[in-house]
Design an enzyme around this catalytic site. Structure first.
Site, mmCIF file in Angstrom:
data_model
loop_
_atom_site.group_PDB
_atom_site.id
_atom_site.type_symbol
_atom_site.label_atom_id
_atom_site.label_comp_id
_atom_site.label_asym_id
_atom_site.label_seq_id
_atom_site.Cartn_x
_atom_site.Cartn_y
_atom_site.Cartn_z
ATOM 1 N N ASN A 47 -17.834 31.486 -11.537
ATOM 2 C CA ASN A 47 -16.918 30.648 -12.312
ATOM 3 C C ASN A 47 -15.633 31.457 -12.497
ATOM 4 O O ASN A 47 -15.582 32.358 -13.327
ATOM 5 C CB ASN A 47 -17.557 30.309 -13.668
ATOM 6 N N TRP A 48 -14.631 31.114 -11.681
ATOM 7 C CA TRP A 48 -13.385 31.884 -11.726
ATOM 8 C C TRP A 48 -12.601 31.646 -13.020
ATOM 9 O O TRP A 48 -11.709 32.408 -13.351
ATOM 10 C CB TRP A 48 -12.487 31.506 -10.544
ATOM 11 N N LYS A 49 -12.911 30.541 -13.706
ATOM 12 C CA LYS A 49 -12.118 30.136 -14.885
ATOM 13 C C LYS A 49 -10.645 30.003 -14.467
ATOM 14 O O LYS A 49 -10.376 29.664 -13.322
ATOM 15 C CB LYS A 49 -12.321 31.122 -16.031
ATOM 16 N N HIS A 93 -19.071 23.285 -19.887
ATOM 17 C CA HIS A 93 -18.915 24.714 -20.202
ATOM 18 C C HIS A 93 -18.510 24.848 -21.670
ATOM 19 O O HIS A 93 -17.741 24.034 -22.187
ATOM 20 C CB HIS A 93 -17.857 25.348 -19.295
ATOM 21 N N GLU A 135 -16.457 26.659 -23.107
ATOM 22 C CA GLU A 135 -15.016 26.735 -23.347
ATOM 23 C C GLU A 135 -14.409 25.337 -23.396
ATOM 24 O O GLU A 135 -13.427 25.100 -24.102
ATOM 25 C CB GLU A 135 -14.353 27.616 -22.270
ATOM 26 N N GLU A 184 -26.038 29.263 -21.249
ATOM 27 C CA GLU A 184 -24.978 30.240 -21.511
ATOM 28 C C GLU A 184 -24.784 30.389 -23.023
ATOM 29 O O GLU A 184 -24.041 29.605 -23.629
ATOM 30 C CB GLU A 184 -23.668 29.788 -20.867
ATOM 31 N N GLY A 195 -18.216 36.462 -21.596
ATOM 32 C CA GLY A 195 -16.995 37.255 -21.570
ATOM 33 C C GLY A 195 -16.972 38.386 -22.578
ATOM 34 O O GLY A 195 -15.928 39.004 -22.811
ATOM 35 N N SER A 255 -22.049 37.362 -19.324
ATOM 36 C CA SER A 255 -21.970 38.804 -19.055
ATOM 37 C C SER A 255 -23.007 39.282 -18.039
ATOM 38 O O SER A 255 -23.551 40.381 -18.181
ATOM 39 C CB SER A 255 -22.059 39.602 -20.358
ATOM 40 N N GLY A 293 -19.060 34.726 -14.565
ATOM 41 C CA GLY A 293 -17.627 34.621 -14.811
ATOM 42 C C GLY A 293 -16.897 35.834 -14.273
ATOM 43 O O GLY A 293 -16.626 35.940 -13.078
ATOM 44 N N GLY A 294 -16.602 36.781 -15.162
ATOM 45 C CA GLY A 294 -15.790 37.948 -14.822
ATOM 46 C C GLY A 294 -16.195 38.640 -13.528
ATOM 47 O O GLY A 294 -15.339 38.955 -12.685
HETATM 48 P P1 PGA Z 1 -18.947 35.847 -18.037
HETATM 49 O O1 PGA Z 1 -18.727 34.239 -18.042
HETATM 50 O O2 PGA Z 1 -19.860 36.156 -16.877
HETATM 51 O O3 PGA Z 1 -17.568 36.410 -17.853
HETATM 52 O O4 PGA Z 1 -19.561 36.190 -19.343
HETATM 53 C C1 PGA Z 1 -19.770 33.353 -17.736
HETATM 54 C C2 PGA Z 1 -19.286 31.928 -17.831
HETATM 55 O O5 PGA Z 1 -18.479 31.610 -18.707
HETATM 56 O O6 PGA Z 1 -19.699 31.056 -17.027
#
Ligand code: PGA
Length: 252
Positions: free
Chosen positions: A9-11, A95, A97, A167, A173, A212, A233-234
């Protein structure tokens, strides 16, 4: 036996200039991992570039959100058909967010998942509790409520065309992953909730963990009995890290 699935997930990150190097490395690495499904969920504007670079490769792609509406006066929204035009196989829905920042309700997330399935896209449906909810002992009640809205909208018989992603909001994050025991508890609870509606569907359901995930914790998390992959994500923005997580999934 459920296959492992590692989704990036590049966001809101990436650029036309830097995407090709990352995509080429990920595609080359994915080709060495035939037992793991690898995919990246990129920002909408890059989908034509992603489609051009990943078509025919071992890495699939998708988007990070979709409208539940088919077409019309919905300024700023993107439809399932548009994602199909871009060769997407997957789309993230719900998600945290988007739930938190864009007020997406459980019902809306369910409607998006249903629209995706009806348009032959595989929704990666996110659910998870906040830190306050975990500390109040509400984790299972929260994820069950989120899952029930999806089951109501989609119907259990169509759940094989969807993927769940647990999640925990406090782990996204933050560098602070949930512990293996916490992850396994929630994944098993989600699977048993679906199994109660349809045993075969529950047994086959792919449930990813996100929050994470990194090379240092991937092997342990991917080895848990009810964990079928990761939403990353990251670490998905660093080809070596993302591929290391894919290798952990292949070994686990
Ligand atoms: P993260 O994000 O791996 O940076 O914690 C995961 C996500 O939001 O899908």
């Amino acid at each position: 036996m459920r296959n492992k699935f590692i989704a990036g997930n590049w966001k809101m990150q990436g650029s036309l200039a830097t995407n090709p190097a990352l995509l080429h490395s990920v595609a080359a690495g994915a080709a060495t991992l035939p037992t793991v499904t690898m995919a990246v969920m990129t920002p909408f504007p890059y989908l034509p570039q992603v489609q051009a670079l990943l078509a025919g490769s071992a890495c699939a792609w998708g988007a990070q959100d979709v409208s539940e509406e088919a077409a019309g006066a919905f300024t700023g929204e993107v439809s399932v058909a548009m994602l199909q035009d871009m060769g997407c196989r997957y789309v993230i829905v719900g998600h945290s967010e988007r739930r938190a920042r864009h007020g997406e309700s459980d019902a809306r997330v369910g409607a998006k998942a249903r629209a995706a399935i009806e348009g032959a896209l595989i929704p990666i449906i996110c659910l998870g509790e906040t830190l306050a909810q975990r500390e109040a002992g509400e984790t299972l009640a929260v994820v069950h409520r989120q899952l029930d809205a999806v089951l109501e909208a989609v119907g259990v018989r169509r759940m094989p065309q969807a993927v769940l992603a647990y999640e925990p909001v406090w782990a996204i994050g933050t560098g602070r992953s949930a512990t293996p025991a916490q992850v396994q508890e929630v994944h098993a609870a989600l699977r048993s909730r679906v199994s109660n509606a349809d045993w075969v569907v529950g047994a086959g359901l792919q449930i990813l963990y996100g929050g994470s995930v990194k090379p240092s914790n991937a092997l342990e998390l991917m080895g848990l009995p009810d964990v079928d992959g990761a939403l990353v994500g990251g670490a998905s923005l660093v080809a070596d890290d993302f591929l290391d997580i894919g290798r952990a999934a292949a070994t686990a």
